[in-house]
Design an enzyme around this catalytic site. Structure first.
Site, PDB file in Angstrom:
ATOM      1  N   SER A 407       0.825  -1.213   0.000  1.00  0.00           N
ATOM      2  CA  SER A 407       0.000   0.000   0.000  1.00  0.00           C
ATOM      3  C   SER A 407       0.854   1.257   0.000  1.00  0.00           C
ATOM      4  O   SER A 407       0.328   2.355  -0.085  1.00  0.00           O
ATOM      5  CB  SER A 407      -0.936   0.001   1.209  1.00  0.00           C
ATOM      6  OG  SER A 407      -0.203  -0.154   2.390  1.00  0.00           O
ATOM      7  N   HIS A 428      -3.025  -2.793  -5.856  1.00  0.00           N
ATOM      8  CA  HIS A 428      -3.332  -2.396  -4.485  1.00  0.00           C
ATOM      9  C   HIS A 428      -4.822  -2.581  -4.228  1.00  0.00           C
ATOM     10  O   HIS A 428      -5.635  -1.777  -4.678  1.00  0.00           O
ATOM     11  CB  HIS A 428      -2.916  -0.940  -4.244  1.00  0.00           C
ATOM     12  CG  HIS A 428      -3.208  -0.480  -2.855  1.00  0.00           C
ATOM     13  ND1 HIS A 428      -3.694   0.781  -2.567  1.00  0.00           N
ATOM     14  CD2 HIS A 428      -3.129  -1.116  -1.663  1.00  0.00           C
ATOM     15  CE1 HIS A 428      -3.873   0.901  -1.251  1.00  0.00           C
ATOM     16  NE2 HIS A 428      -3.530  -0.243  -0.684  1.00  0.00           N
ATOM     17  N   GLU A 440      -6.235  -0.096  -7.131  1.00  0.00           N
ATOM     18  CA  GLU A 440      -5.242   0.828  -7.705  1.00  0.00           C
ATOM     19  C   GLU A 440      -4.222  -0.004  -8.465  1.00  0.00           C
ATOM     20  O   GLU A 440      -3.589  -0.898  -7.885  1.00  0.00           O
ATOM     21  CB  GLU A 440      -4.550   1.630  -6.589  1.00  0.00           C
ATOM     22  CG  GLU A 440      -5.413   2.750  -6.025  1.00  0.00           C
ATOM     23  CD  GLU A 440      -4.691   3.546  -4.934  1.00  0.00           C
ATOM     24  OE1 GLU A 440      -4.014   2.928  -4.088  1.00  0.00           O
ATOM     25  OE2 GLU A 440      -4.799   4.786  -4.925  1.00  0.00           O
ATOM     26  N   ASN A 478      -4.427   6.695  -0.511  1.00  0.00           N
ATOM     27  CA  ASN A 478      -3.861   6.830   0.837  1.00  0.00           C
ATOM     28  C   ASN A 478      -3.013   8.090   0.978  1.00  0.00           C
ATOM     29  O   ASN A 478      -2.930   8.670   2.063  1.00  0.00           O
ATOM     30  CB  ASN A 478      -3.028   5.593   1.179  1.00  0.00           C
ATOM     31  CG  ASN A 478      -3.909   4.406   1.539  1.00  0.00           C
ATOM     32  OD1 ASN A 478      -5.119   4.569   1.761  1.00  0.00           O
ATOM     33  ND2 ASN A 478      -3.345   3.212   1.549  1.00  0.00           N
TER      34      ASN A 478
END
Ligand code: T1G
Length: 694
Positions: A407, A428, A440, A478
């Site tokens: 991540s 991801h 992702e 994120n």
């Protein structure tokens, strides 16, 4: 005759075919074509008309790309009524989807036949609208209000069999040839002397107070700020009180009112983005590699979730764990995930058994020698990851793809540690990986285009929404999350409480505020992230020391029953014991109160500013990629379209002015994004960037 609506004769039958690929959308030319075809049928010596859709479906609905522009005649409700008032019988034969206006055209006919793959539905609320061509008036006249109240506020659809059961259609067609089945049914109706049978002439549906009360209560709760579901109920209510023409007018009034709402604009923005997000020049026309056998390394929550997603899409999975105990535990986790699918009715027990038969859980990497693709989901440590990739590199066949679920780690570095950097990519997933739709696709520099194309093809097969991301700490979602969480921490230090911040963010439309979310995910995750970043943290950054203190007290949120809230089961109550820790962190910083609107503006400005940096740096290809990421991975309200669409609607200039003002007090956090400054200087919007990238 128009070239999007054909009129031809088959003996006594006038065959009217809508041919407007790709989905036979009811644009102006199609509406005119249907209108003219009804006129020609009236004058013709044909004795019955048959309406069909060409290609893989009947009609996908009104032409959504026309919305927001001035409506053009003939309007769809008038077209449906024009068909209904035909002096001779009209049959609609439906294969594939008949959605929205498509279903309404079928309801304008006097008889309806459904092929086995037909689906009938009213998805309009998903676009911030309601049926706008008589659907809310005609459907309940056939089915009663119950099925209409089940379908319309939810934007749902039903199968051919269910449509027959509720009275929406009259006959199920045999075979796969809708034209042949439609002609046979038309001939049968002719032979039987079947009369015209306008749905609109049927009695008004009975008013069922209990059903309306239940529907309104349900959707007041489920709509979470969206207005269309409740308005759909109002339209069905009108059908019980008005004759058809009056009811269609009332429906149209509600429809046009919704057409003007920002929610309609946001939802349609999201609709088209769902399709644009996978349209990338770098993979356009590139054939993906075949993937049938998938390896998953690591059987923890993420690895087991990824394996479950792959199994549910029909792939075979070899899951590698470090020992038999861990391998068995992974199998149990996957079995539990599939139990959930059985409980939700998505799988039968027999299907679950067949699915599990495609899983092997082993400890020897040699089992991956025939895998087409491997996804590692091991501990988030670069050394551990490189070790796994070295083993994958050694055993996997040439042309196999090596993917990481990291991540935040540097995937370029992982790729360069192998002998096949061109075959390495980031996938991801978001937890739970077999439920969350966002994926992702993180593309390092050396990755081959067909590897990226394969990742997007895999996402589609898994039923996920793939967004292309560049390599940076946190990729798209994120990285932006870290910034707007930082904004929430700054609001705390300036005087806002965690609970009023959560309340304001939920009022904006997110399902949870940042502190509730922290309690849900576990406050240890935030603490570990801060520790990981401590060595490189800018001294001007804010460290939520109260959050560190909470961690050291063992207040980790839901998992320990105490965090920003104390928990009695799932219900959380503000944990006032947090305040002394916050007050200590505030020290002698000036304090002030914040309105919910101020909290929302501050939080959203941070989100948009970081997103503009992510787009400006090419980590996200376009603003729409950020919108799709936040919608599918972070609970951003779909009816707002996404943070970039929201920013365009509130105005980039005002946002930049706020950011510059706040930068006076906190220049480190509020560094304006260069892209935002450029767009404001040039008078352009994020939507302009999306258009330019198309
Ligand atoms: N209008 C315009 N374009 C549409 C469209 C529509 N209704 N539906 C799809 N497209 C485009 C889509 O953007 C894509 O474009 C291409 O067609 C293929 O779509 C008055 C007001 C029908 C089940 O909400 O659910 O009727 O990317 O990839 O997977 O009461 O499309 O190729 O450039 O989705 O085979 C109500 C929306 C409208 C249905 C086919 N109808 N569409 O799925 O193809 S409002 C809907 C779908 C209305 C009336 C009200 C699906 C589909 P591009 P696709 P698919």
């Amino acid at each position: 005759m128009s070239d999007v609506v054909r009129y031809e004769r088959e003996g006594p039958v006038a065959v009217i075919t809508v041919a407007n690929p790709p989905v036979n959308a009811l644009g102006q030319a199609v509406r005119q074509g249907l209108w003219d075809a009804a006129d020609r049928f009236a004058e013709d010596d044909a004795q019955i008309a048959l309406i069909l859709g060409e290609g893989r479906l009947f009609i996908g609905g009104a032409d959504i790309s026309e919305f927001g522009k001035p409506p053009t005649r003939p309007f769809l409700p008038d077209t449906c009524t024009h068909i209904e008032r035909s002096p001779k019988p009209v049959v609609a034969a439906v294969h594939g989807p008949a959605l929205g206006g498509g279903c309404e055209v079928a309801l304008g006919a006097h008889y309806r036949l459904a092929m086995k793959d037909a689906r009938f539905g009213f998805p309009e609320v998903k676009l911030g609208l309601i049926p706008g061509a008589g659907g809310s008036q005609r459907m309940p006249r056939l089915t009663g209000v119950g099925p209409a109240l089940d379908m319309m506020p939810a934007g749902g659809s039903v199968s051919a069999e269910e449509a027959l059961r509720i009275g929406l259609v009259d006959r199920l067609g045999e075979g796969d040839d809708v034209r042949a089945a439609g002609l046979a049914y038309a001939q049968e109706l002719l032979a039987a002397g079947a009369p015209v049978r306008p749905v609109g002439a049927l009695p008004r549906p009975a008013y069922d107070a209990e059903a309306f009360e239940a529907a309104r209560a349900l959707w007041a709760r489920k709509a979470r700020g969206e207005v269309a579901p409740l308005r759909a109920i109002d339209a069905v209510d009108a059908a019980t009180k008005m004759d058809l023409d009056q009811g269609v007018q009332e429906e149209r009034r509600i429809f046009l009112e919704l057409m003007e709402t920002p929610q309609r604009a946001g939802l349609i923005h999201a609709f088209f983005n769902d399709r644009k997000v996978s349209k990338l020049p770098e993979i356009d026309g590139i054939a993906p590699r075949d993937v049938a056998q998938v390896g998953v390394i690591g059987g923890g929550t993420m690895g087991a979730g990824i394996a479950t997603a792959c199994l549910l899409s029909g792939l075979s999975v070899t899951l590698i764990e470090r020992d038999d105990t861990a391998a068995d535990k992974a199998r149990q986790t996957i079995t539990g995930n599939l139990d959930g699918a059985v409980k939700r009715g998505k799988l039968t027990e027999a299907q679950q058994e067949a699915t599990l038969a495609r899983l092997q859980t082993v400890t020897d990497y040699a089992a991956l020698s025939d895998a087409d693709l491997a996804i590692e989901a091991v501990f988030e440590d670069m050394g551990v990851k490189k070790e796994v990739f070295a083993q994958l590199d050694a055993v996997m066949k040439p042309g196999a793809i090596l993917a990481t679920n990291t991540s935040y780690l540097d995937i370029d570095a992982i790729a360069q540690s192998t002998s096949r950097a061109a075959d390495v990519i980031g996938l991801h997933f978001f937890s739970p990986a077999h439920v969350m739709k966002l994926l992702e696709v993180v593309v390092p520099d050396a990755t081959a285009p067909d590897v990226t194309a394969t990742a997007f093809a895999l996402a589609k097969r898994l039923g996920k929404v793939a967004v292309r991301a560049g390599v940076c700490d946190g990729f798209i979602g994120n990285r932006i999350l870290a910034t707007y969480r930082g904004a929430a921490d700054r609001l705390i230090l300036d005087g806002a409480s965690p609970w009023e911040i959560d309340a304001a963010i939920k009022a904006f439309g997110l399902p949870m505020g940042p502190f509730e979310m922290g309690d849900l995910a576990g406050l240890d995750i935030g603490y570990m992230t801060r520790q990981r970043k401590a060595a490189t943290r800018d001294p001007r950054d804010v460290v939520p020391t109260w959050a560190d203190a909470m961690y050291h007290k063992g207040w980790l949120g839901q998992k320990t029953g105490q965090g920003y809230y104390t928990y009695d089961g799932r219900k959380g109550t503000p944990n006032e014991a947090v305040m002394p820790l916050i007050e200590e962190a505030r020290g002698n910083r000036p304090q002030r109160g914040f309105t919910p609107e101020e909290i929302q503006r501050f939080y959203m400005a941070a989100m948009v500013n970081e997103a503009a940096k992510v787009v400006g740096e090419g980590i996200a290809q376009r603003p729409l990629d950020v919108d799709v990421t936040l919608l599918y991975g972070y609970g951003f309200p779909r009816w707002r379209g996404g943070p970039m669409h929201w920013a365009d609607t509130v105005g980039l200039g005002g946002l930049l002015a706020d950011i510059r003002l706040w930068a006076d007090a906190d220049p480190y956090f509020w560094q304006p994004a260069p892209l935002l400054e450029r767009l404001v200087a040039e008078g352009r919007s994020f939507a302009d960037l999306n258009t330019e990238a198309a």
